[in-house]
Write an enzyme that holds these catalytic residues in place. Sequence first.
Site, PDB file in Angstrom:
ATOM      1  N   CYS A  43      -8.084  46.422 -21.891  1.00 36.97           N
ATOM      2  CA  CYS A  43      -7.781  45.065 -22.358  1.00 36.97           C
ATOM      3  C   CYS A  43      -7.256  45.134 -23.787  1.00 36.97           C
ATOM      4  CB  CYS A  43      -9.035  44.205 -22.316  1.00 36.97           C
ATOM      5  SG  CYS A  43      -8.747  42.529 -22.920  1.00 36.97           S
ATOM      6  N   LEU A  44      -6.180  44.418 -24.043  1.00 36.22           N
ATOM      7  CA  LEU A  44      -5.569  44.430 -25.380  1.00 36.22           C
ATOM      8  C   LEU A  44      -6.491  43.803 -26.425  1.00 36.22           C
ATOM      9  CD1 LEU A  44      -1.906  43.440 -24.413  1.00 36.22           C
ATOM     10  CD2 LEU A  44      -2.804  45.724 -24.870  1.00 36.22           C
TER      11      LEU A  44
ATOM     12  N   HIS B  62      -8.012  39.889 -14.000  1.00 40.94           N
ATOM     13  CA  HIS B  62      -8.271  40.162 -15.419  1.00 40.94           C
ATOM     14  C   HIS B  62      -7.734  39.019 -16.294  1.00 40.94           C
ATOM     15  CE1 HIS B  62      -8.551  43.076 -18.930  1.00 40.94           C
ATOM     16  NE2 HIS B  62      -7.816  42.095 -19.423  1.00 40.94           N
ATOM     17  N   GLU B  63      -6.490  38.610 -16.044  1.00 38.53           N
ATOM     18  CA  GLU B  63      -5.871  37.571 -16.886  1.00 38.53           C
ATOM     19  C   GLU B  63      -6.521  36.212 -16.635  1.00 38.53           C
ATOM     20  OE1 GLU B  63      -4.169  38.591 -19.265  1.00 38.53           O
ATOM     21  OE2 GLU B  63      -3.929  40.605 -18.448  1.00 38.53           O
TER      22      GLU B  63
ATOM     23  N   GLY C 191      -0.242  42.617 -18.915  1.00 40.41           N
ATOM     24  CA  GLY C 191      -0.577  41.201 -18.829  1.00 40.41           C
ATOM     25  C   GLY C 191      -1.067  40.727 -20.181  1.00 40.41           C
TER      26      GLY C 191
ATOM     27  N   HIS D 105      -9.586  35.742 -18.592  1.00 35.72           N
ATOM     28  CA  HIS D 105      -9.359  35.375 -19.999  1.00 35.72           C
ATOM     29  C   HIS D 105      -9.354  33.854 -20.158  1.00 35.72           C
ATOM     30  CE1 HIS D 105      -8.699  38.987 -22.337  1.00 35.72           C
ATOM     31  NE2 HIS D 105      -7.850  39.480 -21.455  1.00 35.72           N
TER      32      HIS D 105
ATOM     33  N   GLN E 235      -5.461  35.306 -26.107  1.00 36.98           N
ATOM     34  CA  GLN E 235      -5.371  36.583 -26.836  1.00 36.98           C
ATOM     35  C   GLN E 235      -4.475  36.496 -28.059  1.00 36.98           C
ATOM     36  OE1 GLN E 235      -4.602  39.018 -23.043  1.00 36.98           O
ATOM     37  NE2 GLN E 235      -5.879  40.383 -24.280  1.00 36.98           N
TER      38      GLN E 235
END
Length: 187
Positions: A98-99, A140-141, A46, A144, A51
């Site tokens: 997480c990226l 999670h997304e 995702g 963000h 990000q």
Amino acid sequence: MTVRPILICGAPVLHSAAKPVTEFDEGLASLISDMFDTMDAAPGVGLAAPQIGVDKQIFVYSYPDDEGNDRRGVAVNPQLFITPLVLDEPTAADEEGCLSFPGERFPLVRAESVLLRAQDENGKPFEIECDGWFARIMQHEFDHLLGYLYIDRLNHHFAKAAEKIRKSRQWGKPGLSWMPGVDDLEG
Ligand code: ZN
């Protein structure tokens, strides 16, 4: 194919609420296409627009659901309806990454199922019921877009461990990013 740099924790855009999308135009289509390319290159399951430094309510995802169906798509201006959370202690099965906090994993309890309501890249509304790991990705997304990273939600013990890593890597300030396909942080 355009892979964009992924911002690391500390960039202000990651820590503030994203704005609704109002124009469903070519610019949006090209942004979404870059988001898919960047997510795939990372690789990740995702990616949210903040990000890659874009202050908009958009995320992309790519992951099979619990029945093994491939789930890949984009959510624009999403709303998320979350079933009540069971407040268990996190286990290894709850490990999330997480990226924007690359290369690390910490356990976080999430709701087992959610309902996603959003628009697609053309502005058409849709909804999906999500369970299990797919529901976790949605939470999670969506976080963000509210300006939260999963590390902001860890319990005290794991929050301390994450803070240690943040300090040792000198993350948590503006201007840090990494390049999928160049920097091997999630491989
Ligand atoms: Zn993330």
